[in-house]
Every structure is written in C-alpha cells, then in structure tokens.
Design a protein around this motif. Structure first.
Motif, mmCIF file in Angstrom:
data_model
loop_
_atom_site.group_PDB
_atom_site.id
_atom_site.type_symbol
_atom_site.label_atom_id
_atom_site.label_comp_id
_atom_site.label_asym_id
_atom_site.label_seq_id
_atom_site.Cartn_x
_atom_site.Cartn_y
_atom_site.Cartn_z
ATOM 1 N N ASP B 34 -15.175 -6.444 8.156
ATOM 2 C CA ASP B 34 -15.856 -5.586 9.130
ATOM 3 C C ASP B 34 -14.846 -4.727 9.898
ATOM 4 O OD1 ASP B 34 -14.537 -7.230 10.800
ATOM 5 O OD2 ASP B 34 -16.306 -8.327 11.507
ATOM 6 N N GLU B 37 -11.941 -6.404 11.648
ATOM 7 C CA GLU B 37 -10.884 -6.881 10.753
ATOM 8 C C GLU B 37 -9.980 -5.718 10.350
ATOM 9 O OE1 GLU B 37 -12.263 -9.358 7.646
ATOM 10 O OE2 GLU B 37 -10.368 -9.325 6.546
ATOM 11 N N ASP B 40 -7.823 -4.802 13.150
ATOM 12 C CA ASP B 40 -6.693 -5.727 13.290
ATOM 13 C C ASP B 40 -5.542 -5.321 12.366
ATOM 14 O OD1 ASP B 40 -7.578 -7.347 15.286
ATOM 15 O OD2 ASP B 40 -8.680 -8.708 13.950
ATOM 16 N N HIS B 41 -5.894 -4.730 11.225
ATOM 17 C CA HIS B 41 -4.831 -4.326 10.303
ATOM 18 C C HIS B 41 -4.025 -3.154 10.847
ATOM 19 C CE1 HIS B 41 -6.002 -7.178 7.393
ATOM 20 N NE2 HIS B 41 -7.086 -6.572 6.954
ATOM 21 N N MET B 100 -4.194 0.327 2.177
ATOM 22 C CA MET B 100 -4.069 0.113 0.732
ATOM 23 C C MET B 100 -3.473 -1.259 0.468
ATOM 24 S SD MET B 100 -3.001 3.776 -1.002
ATOM 25 C CE MET B 100 -1.331 3.493 -0.533
ATOM 26 N N ARG B 101 -2.577 -1.700 1.393
ATOM 27 C CA ARG B 101 -1.939 -3.003 1.184
ATOM 28 C C ARG B 101 -2.855 -4.149 1.600
ATOM 29 N NH1 ARG B 101 4.000 -1.590 3.583
ATOM 30 N NH2 ARG B 101 4.716 -0.321 1.816
ATOM 31 N N CYS B 102 -3.630 -3.928 2.652
ATOM 32 C CA CYS B 102 -4.371 -5.047 3.251
ATOM 33 C C CYS B 102 -5.761 -5.221 2.669
ATOM 34 C CB CYS B 102 -4.486 -4.854 4.757
ATOM 35 S SG CYS B 102 -2.881 -4.801 5.540
ATOM 36 N N LEU B 103 -6.330 -4.142 2.118
ATOM 37 C CA LEU B 103 -7.703 -4.253 1.637
ATOM 38 C C LEU B 103 -7.720 -4.456 0.129
ATOM 39 C CD1 LEU B 103 -9.387 -1.409 3.699
ATOM 40 C CD2 LEU B 103 -9.521 -3.878 4.087
ATOM 41 N N LEU B 151 5.197 0.444 10.075
ATOM 42 C CA LEU B 151 4.352 -0.679 9.642
ATOM 43 C C LEU B 151 5.008 -2.016 9.922
ATOM 44 C CD1 LEU B 151 2.841 0.549 6.272
ATOM 45 C CD2 LEU B 151 1.998 0.783 8.597
ATOM 46 N N PRO B 153 5.793 -5.175 11.203
ATOM 47 C CA PRO B 153 5.118 -5.859 12.299
ATOM 48 C C PRO B 153 6.149 -6.437 13.259
ATOM 49 C CG PRO B 153 4.705 -6.916 10.168
ATOM 50 C CD PRO B 153 5.794 -5.936 9.979
#
Lengths: 1161, 156, 349
Positions: B34, B37, B40-41, B100-103, B151, B153
């Motif tokens: 959702d 989420e 959050d990325h 692209m990396r997280c989904l 990016l 973190p």
C-alpha cells in the motif's frame, strides 16, 4: 657512579631528542630511552644535567629549549619517583631561573609543575623553593601571552601552589591576585576557564578577609567573572575533553559562592539577570542564587531578602499573573527552579526558639508568610465555597469554566510554594502551618460536614452522615495541597529527629498538633465520601478521593512518635477507621490495598526511631482480628483478602509472621481433616480451604523470603499435613472434582515451600517421619490407586523435591521404585509430573555428598545402581499392576503410559545432566533409539524398558517426537525448563557437556538412517540445539554446521516442523556472525545459499522466511571473492521475496537485496 | 555538489512523521502493498543537495502516492523544493531506482512532479518516464554515484 | 488466432533491448539465427537446431559477443547478406562483427557520437550504415573495402535525441524517429552530394509523444510507427517516391488498444501482419481489414487480431517477425528473456 661506556649510548638518545630535524617519533624514543635509564638508576639526573651543560647553555635558543623541555618532561615522567630533597631543591632553583628565559619557558613550566605535583612520600619541594618558583613565575610569565597549552600548565601550576603551598601564595599575595585577574580576563578556552574558576574559588577560601588580597580586588574580580554569566558554550563536534556547558556553569557557580565577599555584587547581579528573557539566564540565575545565598549565610540573606522575594514571586506567579496565561502551558522548569531557590533560602531561617510567633522583621520567612498571595489563596477558596455551598456539588472536571481553572491553578501553585516553605526548616514550617491551617479549616469545616457529636464518630455512621457530600474539584485540590504539606513536614520531622536525636525541640510542630483533629477528620471524610456508591460520580474521581484520603491519613499517622501530631485518642480513632476499612467487605480493592499498605507504613514508622508506639499494638490487634475473620469464616471479608492483608502486615517481623502462620496452619489442618469427609458441596469447608490454601501459598509463605520464619512452624505445617493425609480414611469421599484437584495442588505447593525452607536437621527428621509410612501405604498394587494414594505420592514427591542434597533417604531403592511407578501410573494423572520431578531431584542429589543411600536391608545403593533401577524399568510392571507388557491395556491407555515413561526419563536424565553425571548418556541413548526407532546404541539392561516402550506403527510418530522433546528438555537450561529451583546439585557448563556428548551418537544414527527417518532425527537435533545457549554452539560450530544445513532441508518438508526450522535458522544466523562460523559458511557457501534460497519461499511460517532472509543478508559480510559469484542468482531469487504476501518479509527482503546490490560497489 | 552554489540554499524543513508501527498479523492473510509501504521506501531518500530526507523537505508525502497492488501499479507525485529545481530529475531518478529495487518487478511505476510545482513540468515528466534515458543515466558513473549517495540509508 | 511460446531463451543477466533475425534465416536450408542485445553489455547469437521442421525446433546460444561494449547494447542489425552484425551501444560506439564460420570477431568500431548510440540500420544494398543517438544527430557511414567505414554525413534536424533509424527496404531513403515526437525522412541530394531532410512527419496527424519505432511493410509503400502516446500510425507513400516533396501521408491511427508505452512495432514481410510490444507486458497483432475499399485507397482500417497478455512478466521491448517463416515471432523483455513464439491462425495465409 654510572660508567662512561653507556654514556655514549645515551648521548645518542640525547642528541636524537634535541635534534629538531628528526621526526618527533625519534625524539620521543630518545626521551623514553633516557627515562628508562634513569628509572633503572643507570643514569642520575645530575649526571645528565652536567652532560647536557653545553645544550642547556647553548646560544641556539631552539637547542636550549629542547634541552630544558627534556628535563621538564623527565620530571613529569618521574612525578611518582622518589628523589632526595637536595636534587629537588636544585631543580626547583634551576627551573625557577629558566622561567626567565622565554625561549625555554615551555619546558621550564612543565618542570616546575612536575615539581609541585609530587606527593609527600616521594619527596616534595619545600616552601622556600615553592616561593622561589612562584616569584619567578609571577615576575616573568605573561600568562595571557602564552599559547593555550602553556596557559594550562601555568594555571595548574598556580592550582598546585594554592592547594599545597598557601603561605607561599600569601607571601606574594598582591602580585598573585593581580596576575589572577589577568588570567580570568577574557579567557576563552574552556579547559583554562574551568581551571581559572577553580583557582579563584581556592584563593577566595584562602583569603576570606575583606581587607585581604582577594577582598581588596573583589569588585574587579567579580566584574571579570560576571562577564561569563550565563555561560554560553556548546562543545565543538570534535571535542575530546568532554567539557560541557554544565561543567563550566557549575565551576562558575562554586566560584561565586566561594566567599560572601561576593554577596553585595552577585546577589543584585543575579536578581537582575533573573528578569532576563533568556531561559538559560533565568534558570542559571535561580540556580546560582539558591546556591550562593545558602553559601553566604543568613546574614547576607537578611540584607537582600526583600529583593529576593520580590524577584522570586515574579517567577512563581508569572504563570497566572497574566490573563490568558492559563491557556498557554506554563514554564514548569523555571517554576520548579524558583521553588528550589526559595527552599534553599528558607533553610537558612533559624527562627526564634522560644517564641516562634515573633518573626524577625523583613526576614524572607516573614515576607513569604505575610505575603498577600496567601490571602488570594484563601479568597479563591472561600469564594468558591460560597458560590457552591448552596447546592450539593458533584464536580465535573474539565468543564470550560475559566474561573474554576484559575482557582485550581492558584491553589495548586500556592500549595507547592507553601509545601516548599513548610519543609524548608522547622522555623518556616511553624510559620507556614501556623499562618494557614487555622484559617484553612475554618473555611473547610462547613464543607466537610463531619465534626460532630461523638456517636457520629462511629464510621458505620459516616457514610450515612456524609452520604450527600462529595468533594468538588476545588475541595479535592485543597486537600491534596494539605496532604502535600503534611508529607513535606513529615519528611522534615524525620530528618530533624535524625539530627537532634530524641531530645529535639517540638514547638515547631505545634500548629499541626493544634489542627490534628481537623486534619484527621478531613482525610477520613474524603476517604469515606468515595465509599458511597453513587452512579453520578466517575470512577477516576472516586479513586482520587481515596488517593488523597488514605495518603493523607498515612502521612498524618506516620510521624515519628516523638514528634507525633496525633493524640492518643486520635490515634485510636485513626486506627479503628483503618481497621474498619480493612475488615469491611470492600469491592473497592484499590482503596483496600492502599489502606492495608498505609497501615504497614504507619506501623513500621515508629520502628525507625526505636520506640514502642501505638502502631505495633494496633497492628497486632488487627492481625488478631484478621485471623479471627479467617477462623470463623465470616462472609464479610474474603479469606484471600485477609491473608493478603496479613502478608502485608507480617513483613513487620518474624515473630508476627511465625505466629500467624502457626494459627493458619491449625486452620488448614482442621479443614483438611473435614475436607475428605465432605458429603455435600454445600459444605463450607471447600469454600474456605480453597482460598486458605491459595492464600498461604501465594501471600503468606513467600514472606519467608523477606523475614526468616521459625523453621519449627514450617516443619510443623508440613508434618501435620502429611499426617492428616496419611490418616485419610480409605473410604474417603474425596471426589476428583476441579476444586479438589486445586486444593491438592495448593497443598503440594505449600508443602514444597515449607520443606524447602527447612534446615537440614528438620529435613532429616522429616524423612525419618514419613518414608516408612509412605512405603507401607503404597506397598499395595498400583493399578488400583485410590485418591488417598495420589495425595500420598503427591505430598511425598513434593517433599523429596525440596530436600537438601545432604539428606539421607531411608529405603531409597523402594522410594525410587514407587516414585517411578507413581510418575507413570495412569490412576495418578494429576501427580504424575510431580513424581517425575521428584525422581529427577532424587537422582540429581543422590549420593552427591559421597555418602551412599540407605537401602531397606542396610546395604547402600550407588547412583549407578539407582540408575540401573530406572533403566531396567521393573517399576513399569508395578505401575501396570504386574501385568507384563502393555498388551492388556487398550491402545490409547498404553500410549499415555509410554508417554509418561518418556517424560519420566526426561526428568531423570535432566537430573543427571544438571549434576554432570555420565549416567545421562544411558537415558539419552535410550531416548535416541526411540526417536530413531532402531535398537542400536542400547545394551542389555535397557532392553526391558525399550521393549515396553517400543511403538507399534500407529504410535511411531508420537513416541518418536515425545522422545525428541524429552531430549530437548534434558538440554534446556533450568530457568526455561520450568523445573523449580530446589537445592539442586548443579555443575557448571552441564548443558555444554550434554550437548557435546550427543553429537557423536547423532552423527552415527544419521549415517544409519534412511532419508525419511532422518526428518524426526533432525527434529530431535533442532530440539537440542534450540535449548543450548548460542556461545556453546559456536564453540562446536565445526561439528554442528553440517547438521544445521541438513536439518534446514529435512525439516522444511512438513508444516509441523516450522518452529524447529526457525530455531535452527536462528542458530545459523548466530553462526554466520561468528568468526569461525563465517569461515565454515564461506566454505559451504553454495549449500548455505541454496538452503536459504529455498527457505525464503517457505510457505508455512513467516518467521522462517524472515529469518532466512536475515541470514542471506549477513552472507555478504563473507569474503567478497567467495560471495560475489552468487550475486546474480541471489538477486534473482529475491525478486519473489519482494512480492511476499507478508509485509514484514518484504521489508526484510528489501534490506537483503540492498546488501547484495551493494556487492558490486 | 562539486562546489557549485545550491539551487535552494535554505529550504523549509518539516518534521519527520513518526514511523507507523503496524500490528503484526500472524495469520496467513495477505497484506497487499500500500501507499504507506511505498512511502516507507522513499521517505528516507536524501535530497541531492541538502542534508535532509525527502520527507523532511515534504518532497514526498504518503498522500501523494497511489498504489494498486492488484493492477501492479504505483504512481508517485513529488514536489520539488523550488519551481526551477534542476535537481528535480535527479530526485525523480532516485525515487524510481529505489522503487525498482524495493518493489516486485511486476509493478509499473509512474513518477511525476506535482502539477504546477515545476517550471518545465512536462519535460521533466517525459524524461522521468523514458526507460531508455533512465537506463542510460544509471550507466553514467557520476550520476549513479550521486543516486547511490542519496539512497544510502543512514541506518546501514 | 493464437500464439504460444516455442521456447524461452534464457542467458542474458539484464533486460534485453532488441532482437534481430538474420535475413537469410531459413533460406535454402540455412538455420534460423537470431541476435539479441542486452543491458548486460553483451550480444547473444541464438541458432535453431533445425530450420526444416519448425515443430521440433530447439534453440541454443551459439555465441556471446562481449568484452567490446562498455555499456548497454541498445540495438543490433544484420547486414542484408547476413555476414556482418552491427551493434549500437550506450558507450557511444557502434561495433561491426564479422561472422566467420560461426565465430564472431569485431572488425570495426565506429566512433563519433558524443554519447549513447541508440539505433543502427543497414541499407538494402548493405553499402550504407546509419546510426543515431542522444546527441540528436543521425550519422551515415559508407562501407569501404576491407570493412573500413567512412562517415559520409552527419544529419542534424531533430531537436531531441533520436530513438531509431531505419532504411527503406529497397530505396536509399532513411527514416528516423525521435524523442521530439517527430519522424523524419532523409534522402540524398545528388547536386549537393549530401543528405537532406525530405519530410518531417509531425503535423496535426503526427505523434504527440516520443516515437519509439518505425517499420516498413514488405513493399516499402507503407510505414508503421509506434509511440509513447499509446498509438500506432500507418503512413502511406505515393507511387513514385523520389519525385515528389512529400513522401508519406498519414493513412490511419490505431489507438485505444494499448495501455502503456508502445516500445516496438514490426511489420511482417511474410504475412503482412503488424506486431507490437508494449509496456503493459502484452504482445498484440494487427491485420489490415480485408475489404475492397481499402485497396482503392479508401479509409482503410486495421483491427487487432490477437492480444497476448503477460507475454513477458515485464515490459516487452522488441518484437520481430521471422523474415521467411510467417508464423514465427521473436520478442524481448525487461525480464532478460528472449521468447520465440508460434502464431497460428488463418490470417497468416
């Protein structure tokens, strides 16, 4: 004398040091080498100096400087090395002279400082040397002109002098003070500043005389210092001395408080700063003011009291002076800082002992208590009372009534101020209480309609009388304030008493004593007001009334007897009220709990002052009546409550506890006797024995931990109960109802605790008492056990569990046999586990003291034999009423029986494992072969038992997993195994021993077994490994690792293993972060990656997926060359995890993916 | 970046919204991806030229993210700190790369600047959604380095 | 009409941008050969074990062309005789590979574009090569003996980067498609001995967003283009191409079928069907409405005869019909997979 040969060698070092072309490392080496020689006494300082002659006198300034510096650093290095006076003297003179040469200053400073830093026992420079050094320093050193480092040395130098050679300082006082001002002036470096402040503080204490050196420059000095106030300093990010603003501020504060010479400047200054809008300035000036004034003393305070009070008022009342102030939240910090300041000042108020009424004119105290703000306080109370007196008020909190809000704020704040004032000093206490209480109660009395004719003092009467009355918010707040004050004063009273001892003057408490009646009544009334169940009042408010009421009563009642504010009569009144609450059947438990606790506090209060007061007498009477309550089991107060109350009061002392326990024992036994004969459920006995036993177990006996109770009583309790059970009629009507089982469990618990706390002799006695009868009573065939036998076995087991290791057990063989039988016997359902635990304890403590256990015929039985007895398992047939084999039983019963045995073996094994006895392996092997369902690993003596336990096809899985669980149980640490701590014999590292001993057999059986057989074996492995602390596993990681990998694939086959799976994964994650573990992993990397890749898809458990992703993520820490080849493959497999149905997993997947992504870079 | 003056020297910094900790549902029920989420990325992506996160600069908000898990579609509308922020494309690039990396790959990602929030809105949008240009950009060392920095973190 | 996967060609470790059939595939028994280029910086050559019986085909990777390009290889094209393969890369170069007995060696590297080269194309005679790129320019190279390539012209005209260049199947006319939404046609001006823009297709009929791909029909009379504006456009040319100023006129627009960017369109030389690959993971096939009017040049329409959902699990970057075998289609996607499809249905024959 040191010989020339080495001179050459150290001259090298010397040259190295003075040669500035060389890198500093060489120079340092050179210096250290020389230091080494000196500390070995291979070289003397004088010799060194003479050799250095040309350097020290060289015209080359740099060369010279280096030379001096060398000497300086050497001295610093030898600060703790003894030297004789002459050398010290010479060098003192030397450095003193060198201070003139500004080239060499750096070294000279270090040298001089080093000389002053020395401790007496290693020899110090004498006064004249110190003077010389000081003189030279003062005349030649321009401190501000120096670099930071040298300024530091200089300051330390002065500091040392002030501490060690004050007279040296005074010999050059004027010049020194002059320099001192110079130093403070505009210093910016925090370290120097810190030192500077301290030096001023020291100096100020050494020269207190107004006409003295400091006195003469005091104003200038203050001007210099005050520039720094309020300290504004934020440590630089790369700060490595850790000096904070706080440190500096405190240092400055002590500096200003050091002498009251500062007073005439500092107090006005601070008061002025107080009006600043800067929060820091405000807070600091309040802090400083409080501190300094209390340092300067009453005299100074007197001179400024008016100003101070005016200023403080500004702060204290700012919150509601302004109209809209209520809406904006108040600046609490300032408010409380101001309060502290006020209290600090008031502490100085001595007051006039004989006539406390006459307050010294314009003393701060007088200003406070005569201040109009107190009148506002009264006005706003009376004003409110008038407008509400008409109607019966039920206060509604938080209605937007501004006036009310205002009133409340006023009352709260004034209350806090008055409290602070009241507890500052006896004098101020007297003044405040005398000033406010009479008027206050004049206002309140009509509100709290309680004072009346004596017959209304009966509390049964009060609720009725005041049933209409309920305090409104204002009234409550006022009473809260009163409570606060009383508590404050009580604290004061305690400390006063500690200071002055029993002969303390009591006048100051007078006002309270005068108003004691009102105090008492108001608190009682407010407590009572909460008792009437009125629907229209919300629970929170009711709770508040009790809070205020009971806390108030507690405060009033717990004054030290010497300073008690209550009369005898009032005490009785208070007590009987508390008693009334305690004994009255009250569903208002919060009130009840508070009350009981209040009683405890009040009763123990006097003990601190070693003086028998009414408290203890009252307590005893209350305890008596509580016991009576329990005895005649009146419905009014639940038994559990009485016992709880008792337990609270019993913490008062061993004697009380012992007595009440004795009484309760009688009652319990009485009930237990009746209990077995109960014909009908109507009978009260169950109703009482249930809570009675419960309460003993939960409340009373735990007190043994706090106060050591007379073991006689404990033993008595145990023995008596035993005898009662022993004499249960065979035809006892005891039914197997839920209540009854609960009672049994309680009694078992009680017995266990009692025996546990018994000392060795009484335990020995106990054994002699009971073993015989037990063996006799259980001699008959087990199959047809009556409930009586169950009770017997239960009791006996509980006692065995609690025995100390040193205790002999007569007829041990028999005992062991019976207990085993009891542990598995079907008809003992409710006590099976306890019996098993008993067996475990038995083997654990068996013979641990070297003395062998007595057996019936006098021959002794070794642990090994005892073990055989278990392993051979003849007792099984006993449990089976002598039929051999389970054939005669219907299958499900047979299974239950087998499960029972396996549990028992688990306990026995654990007992052995804990004491680190090899015997455990026999049991473990037996269990393992059950897991594996192959009869390898076991020898003849186990055949019988194994035979019996051998599963048929239906049972196979359940037996195997039960055995696996048992193995896990053995490995578990005591805490988590649920095995009660009972004098067990514990060998350190026993878990590790057992675990390691299991690895080899596991390896073996795994080799032996077929693919699908392995699964359950790995389940067993998982059980083991999940019970073992990680560090143990890591020590064995090399051997464990293959298992881990295998079980990961094996266990993933079925859902039922998902929990084991995740525990294995946790182990893996631990291994992966361990150094050796990581190596292993990188060697089997493809296997690891493969397993994890499949597990991140594991559908049955989210945790498994998460954990495996976690592990996968940690892999990237392994050597790049090994990991990188897997990158593409892992990233590919992760794309599915990114689409996991569970969010938590996806999050973990993202982290993991990120970690692998970064591998390229 | 490389000494050149900041495009927006002192941006408005907003409070971080505290992390919503969702209660763990331990049944097998699926939790579709959702907006929160996705937020959050991207919330912690660092702004290319300020030491603040995109969230702190209100460049991205949960409200401006629309997600349709069933249709496998994500739309992120972000708001550059200033009208002519030359960094807009970089920011967009960062968001895309991160997503692209997280989904899961099945997702179609559209990234746009908020209407009226940027001088050359259409140009930026067109560029941000041209996969070829994105691919090329990511093979450009300087650019990809810049993106990685943003990016990276803080919590790694 | 339906289509099924014959085989999935796995091997690329990153998205596959484009595929190209060797022109002589399947002619006189030559095996079908396919080149694919990818973001993993490599080109892979796939060969079909049997060119005869297309029902039991097996495809395998016979060569990997790597080590040459430093970045994504965006497009690859065979020379008409199939001897040379040209590959365009984001590293700014265009490489020429020679196929000697199955082995491929790089025989030339064409440098000149400022940055990414995005497309390459051979003219029908195989004497000219065109490249285009992000630098907005189109370059024309002439093949000299000994695999020497000489740049004969650099064409400026597009205002944004040029996505694709394509030569007319039988004339020396070059078509370029661009991010600036326009399509341009270039012809050689014999007098000025230079190439000039003969026409820009960006009028009211033109595309409204990036034009990704263009493709000619067998005759070269018609041109189809696909775009980010989710539409296909068919352009028609008059009988004599070179005489008139205007070469193509808008014939029709096919819209309402695609949900996301259309990355690729290809017109089958064998069957005349048009296939598209798009960002919605679908492959679609369109065929000309077969009614008399159309032949009279009346309003002709194309209808979608097949939509293959989830042809790839990600964007479909490229679709190419087999030069001879009407039923074979190759596709490439972001999932790094190349797929060979078999299309069945009457409209093939």
């Amino acid at each position: 004398m040191d010989g020339t040969p080495l001179s050459s060698s150290w001259l090298v070092h010397l040259r190295a040091y003075v040669n500035t072309d060389l890198p500093s490392s060489h120079q340092i080496e050179g210096r250290d080498a020389i230091a080494e020689l000196i500390s070995k006494n291979a070289l003397s300082l004088p010799r060194l100096v003479s050799e250095m002659g040309d350097i020290l006198t060289s015209t080359d300034a740099v060369m010279r400087a280096r030379g001096i510096l060398l000497l300086g650093e050497l001295w610093m290095h030898f600060v703790a090395k003894p030297f004789d006076a002459t050398i010290l003297h010479h060098f003192a003179a030397f450095f003193a002279a060198r201070l003139e040469d500004w080239h060499s200053l750096h070294g000279a400073l270090i040298g001089s400082l080093a000389l002053l830093k020395r401790e007496k026992h290693v020899g110090v420079v004498d006064n004249d040397d110190a003077k010389a050094l000081l003189k030279s320093a003062l005349e030649n050193v321009e401190v501000q002109a120096l670099v930071q480092e040298d300024r530091m040395f200089c300051l330390e130098f002065f500091e040392c002098l002030l501490v060690g050679y004050p007279e040296a300082i005074s010999s050059h006082g004027t010049l020194f003070v002059e320099r001192l001002c110079g130093i403070i002036d505009g210093e910016k470096d925090p370290r120097c500043l810190l030192l500077g402040f301290h030096i001023v503080e020291l100096a100020a204490q050494i020269f207190p005389d107004p006409a003295g050196y400091i006195g003469s420059v005091i104003e200038d000095l203050f001007d210099l210092l005050s520039c720094y106030f309020p300290i504004s300093f934020t440590p630089p990010p790369d700060d490595n001395w850790g000096i904070t603003r706080e440190d500096l501020s405190v240092a400055l504060m002590h500096c200003l408080g050091a002498t009251n010479l500062f007073a005439e400047f500092s107090i006005p200054f601070l008061l002025d700063k107080l009006s600043s809008s800067l929060k820091n300035a405000k807070l600091d000036s309040l802090k400083f003011l409080g501190f300094c004034v209390s340092r300067y003393g009453a005299e100074e305070l007197r001179n400024h009291s008016t100003a101070i009070w005016m200023a403080l008022k500004q702060e204290l009342f700012s919150s509601y002076k302004v109209e809209e102030a209520i809406s904006k939240e108040r600046d609490n910090q300032t408010f409380h800082e101001a309060l502290n300041c006020l209290q600090a000042c008031l502490k100085l108020q001595a007051g006039n002992k004989d006539d406390m009424l006459s307050l010294e004119r314009n003393s701060l105290l007088e200003l406070v208590v005569e201040d109009p703000f107190i009148n506002d306080f009264f006005d706003c109370i009376s004003g409110h009372l008038i407008q509400t007196s008409a109607r019966v008020t039920v206060c509604s909190t938080g209605n937007g009534d501004i006036a009310l809000e205002r009133a409340l704020t006023t009352i709260k704040e004034t209350g806090l101020i008055l409290t602070m004032a009241a507890k500052a000093s006896p004098a101020s206490c007297f003044a405040v209480t005398h000033r406010i209480f009479p008027n206050l109660f004049n206002l309140l009395r009509p509100g709290i309609c309680i004072k009346g004719s004596d017959d209304e003092k009966k509390f049964e009467g009060i609720p009725v009388k005041s049933s209409l009355w309920f305090p409104d918010d204002v009234l409550l707040t006022v009473l809260e304030v009163i409570r606060l004050i009383i508590e404050g004063v009580k604290g004061l009273a305690d400390s006063v008493l500690k200071l002055q001892g029993t002969y303390s003057d009591v006048k100051w408490i007078g006002p309270l004593q005068l108003n004691s009646e009102d105090l008492l009544m108001s608190f009682i009334a407010i407590t009572v007001s909460g008792l009437q169940n009125r629907m229209d009042i919300d629970a929170i408010l009711i709770d508040r009334t009790w809070n205020v009421g009971v806390a108030g009563l507690q405060a009033v009642g717990s004054f030290p007897p010497q300073l008690s504010i209550l009369s005898r009569v009032q005490y009785d009144y208070l007590f009987s009220f508390l008693k009334y609450i305690t004994l009255s059947k009250s569903e208002a438990t919060s009130l009840w709990n508070r009350t009981v606790d209040a009683i405890r506090v009040i009763c123990t209060a006097e003990e601190h002052f070693s003086c028998q007061g009414l408290g203890s007498m009252f307590r005893d009477s209350l305890i008596a009546s509580l016991l009576k309550e329990v005895d005649n089991y009146s419905e009014s107060l639940p038994v559990l409550c009485s016992l709880k109350a008792l337990s609270v009061l019993c913490t008062g002392g061993a004697e009380i506890l012992t007595n009440s326990t004795r009484k309760l024992t009688e009652l319990l036994c009485e009930d237990l006797k009746k209990f077995v004969r109960i014909a009908s459920e109507e009978d009260n006995t169950v109703k009482r024995i249930l809570p009675l036993s419960q309460g003993l177990l939960d409340y009373i006996l735990p007190c043994c931990m706090k106060v050591d109770m007379d073991v006689e009583v404990l033993l008595g309790l145990a023995v008596n109960l035993w005898h009662i059970v022993e004499n249960f009629p065979e035809d006892g009507l005891l039914k197997d109802s839920r209540d009854n089982i609960q009672v049994l469990q309680n009694c078992l618990g009680i017995v266990q605790i009692c025996v546990f706390h018994c000392d060795a002799p009484s335990q020995r006695y106990l054994m002699l008492e009971i073993v015989g009868p037990f063996v006799e009573a259980t001699s008959h065939i087990f199959g047809s056990l009556g409930l009586k036998d169950i009770w017997l076995i239960g009791f006996f087991s509980s006692m065995i569990i609690s025995l100390r290791p040193s205790i002999h057990i007569p007829r041990a063989e028999c005992v062991l046999h019976r207990l085993c039988a009891g542990a598995v016997s079907l008809s003992c359902g409710s006590v099976n586990l306890i019996a098993s635990e008993a067996v475990g304890c038995l083997v654990n403590k068996w013979q641990s003291n070297g003395v062998e256990m007595q057996v019936s015929n006098g021959i002794s039985l070794s642990i090994a034999e005892a073990l055989d007895l278990i392993i051979k398992g003849e007792w099984v047939s006993t449990a089976l009423c002598n039929q051999t084999g389970t054939a005669c039983l219907e299958p499900e019963k047979a299974l239950v029986l087998k499960m029972g045995c396996i549990k028992l073996l688990g306990y026995a094994g654990k007992g052995l494992a804990i004491r680190g006895h090899i015997g455990v392996s026999d049991i473990a092997m037996l269990l393992l072969s059950l897991v594996h369902c192959k009869k390898i690993l076991v020898d003849a003596k186990q055949k019988n038992l194994l035979q019996f336990l051998w599963p048929n096809d239906e049972e196979r899985l359940s037996i195997a997993s039960a055995a696996a669980d048992a193995l896990g149980f053995i490995a578990k640490d005591l805490g988590s195994s649920g095995w009660r701590q009972s004098h067990l014999v514990i060998k350190p590292l026993h878990q590790q021993r057992f675990f390691v001993s299991m690895l080899a057999p596991l390896e073996l059986v795994l080799k032996e077994s077929e693919e699908q057989e392995r699964i359950i074996l790995y389940y067993a492995f998982a059980n083991l490994i999940s019970s073992i602390p990680a560090n143990v596993i890591l020590m064995e990681s090399k051997r464990v690792f293959p298992f881990v990998l295998e079980s990961l694939s094996a266990l993933s086959s079925a859902e039922m293993f998902s929990t084991s799976l995740s525990s294995v994964l946790l182990v893996l994650s631990a291994i992966l972060v361990d150094k050796n573990g990581a190596e292993l992993a990188s060697r089997h990397l493809s296997a690891v990656v493969g397993r994890l890749q499949s597990l991140i898809q594991y559908q049955y458990s989210v945790t498994v997926r998460e954990t495996s992703l976690l592990c996968l993520g940690t892999l990237v820490a392994l050597p790049y060359a090994r990991v990188f080849p897997f990158r593409t493959q892992v990233l590919k497999s992760l794309t599915n995890a990114l689409d996991d149905p569970k969010r938590s997993v996806r999050k973990e997947a993202v982290r993991c993916r990120r970690a692998w992504e970064l591998l390229t870079r | 970046m490389n000494g050149s003056a900041l495009i927006n020297a002192n941006p408005v910094v907003h409070e971080r919204k505290e992390r919503v900790t969702r209660r763990e549902v331990h049944d097998s029920s699926a939790e579709p991806i959702d907006a929160l989420e996705v937020f959050d990325h991207v919330r912690d992506i660092k702004d290319p030229e300020h030491p603040y996160s995109l969230e702190q600069l209100k460049v991205v908000t949960e409200e401006a993210i629309t997600v349709d898990d069933k249709k496998s579609h994500v739309m992120v509308v972000f708001t550059p700190t200033v009208q002519h922020c030359s960094m807009a494309t970089v920011i967009g690039l960062c968001i895309r790369v991160q997503l692209m990396r997280c989904l899961p790959p099945r997702f179609k990602i559209d990234i746009k600047v908020a209407p009226g929030s940027h001088a050359s809105e259409t140009a930026v949008n067109k560029q941000l959604n041209d996969k070829e240009r994105i691919a090329a950009a990511l093979e450009n060392p300087n650019l990809s380095e810049l993106v990685e920095d943003c990016l990276a973190p803080a919590s790694y | 009409m339906e289509m099924d996967v014959v085989q999935e060609l796995q091997g690329h470790s990153d998205r596959v941008w484009s595929v190209a059939w060797r022109p002589d595939s399947g002619i006189s028994g030559r095996p079908s050969m396919l080149a694919s280029c990818s973001g993993d910086k490599t080109v892979r050559i796939w060969q079909c074990s049997s060119s005869q019986d297309l029902f039991i085909q097996h495809w395998s990777c016979v060569a990997v062309l790597d080590g040459m390009h430093q970045r994504t290889v965006r497009s690859c094209e065979w020379s008409p005789d199939g001897k040379l393969l040209a590959t365009a890369s984001f590293d700014g170069t265009t490489a020429i590979w020679e196929n000697v007995g199955g082995d491929f060696e790089c025989v030339a590297s064409l440098e000149g574009h400022e940055n990414e080269v995005k497309s390459v194309s051979w003219n029908c005679s195989g004497t000219l090569l065109a490249t285009c790129g992000r630098d907005k320019s189109v370059w024309i190279w002439e093949l000299q003996p000994g695999n020497e390539f000489e740049c004969t012209s650099v064409l400026h005209g597009h205002s944004q980067d040029v996505k694709m260049v394509l030569w007319h199947p039988c004339e020396d006319i070059l078509v370029s498609a661009s991010y600036d939404n326009s399509i341009k046609a270039w012809i050689e001006d014999k007098d000025r001995e230079d190439w000039v823009c003969a026409q820009t297709l960006s009028d009211s009929w033109g595309h409204t967003s990036t034009v990704w791909t263009v493709s000619f029909d067998a005759s070269g009379h018609r041109l189809v283009s696909c775009s980010d504006d989710l539409s296909l456009k068919i352009w028609d040319s008059h009988s004599n191409l070179l005489s008139e100023g205007n070469l193509w006129k808008h014939l029709c627009t096919i819209s309402g079928y695609h949900d996301r960017t259309i990355f690729s369109v290809h017109w089958s030389k064998a069957s005349g069907l048009i296939a598209t690959g798009a960002g919605d993971d679908c492959i679609r096939i369109f065929s000309e409405e077969s009614n008399e009017k159309s032949t009279l040049g009346g309003d002709l329409t194309y209808k979608m005869v097949l939509k293959k959902e989830k042809a790839h699990i990600t964007d479909v970057n490229c679709v190419r019909w087999h030069p001879q075998e009407a039923s074979l289609l190759a596709s490439a996607g972001d999932d790094g997979v190349v797929k060979i499809w078999k299309v069945a249905g009457e409209s093939l024959y």
